[in-house]
Scaffold this active site. Sequence first.
Site: not given
Ligand code: GNR
Ligand code: NI
Length: 172
Positions: A46, A51, A91-92, A133-134, A137
Amino acid sequence: MSILNILQHPDDRLHISAKPIKELDAVTHQLVKDMAETMYSASGIGLAATQVNVPKRVIVIDISEARDDLLVLINPEIQSREGTVVFEEGCLSVPGVYDRVERSEQIMVQALSAEGDEFKLEATGLLSVCIQHEIDHLDGKVFVEYLSRLKQDRIIKKLKKNQKGLDQRGSS
Ligand code: GNR
Ligand code: NI
């Protein structure tokens, strides 16, 4: 198409609350394409526009094994939630850090597609966690903020150390 730079925690720009998209124009369409390319290139499941330093309410997700099932959520709203689940998240914007976060188990989300059509989606499991999670952000929240102050301090130390190492080698 282009691969965009992903902001790394800690960065004040990750704490900006993103603004809704008012009109789906060519600029937004290009943003969605570039975000998808960036997410696939970084092997993420995601990516939120926040980001890539664009404070607009745009999310791309692909939790498929084959990486061929892109989901675009514009102006997403969680309408209802049920249950709780604990998931190990990454998270990236926080590379190399993984930890457990409690989320709602099942959510009902309303959003606009890339074509501007309103749709509703019931999500469970990884998809539900990823959407939450997104959306965090977009609201200026990074998953590590759910962890203890002690863990957060250690994470920031580690990331700053890694960043210094990269700077000295002249890479990014
Ligand atoms: O790549 C991602 N893997 C992930 C694994 C578990 C819960 C959430 C994520 S999102 C993350 C990519 C990211 O940072 N999205 O904002
Ligand atoms: Ni993230």
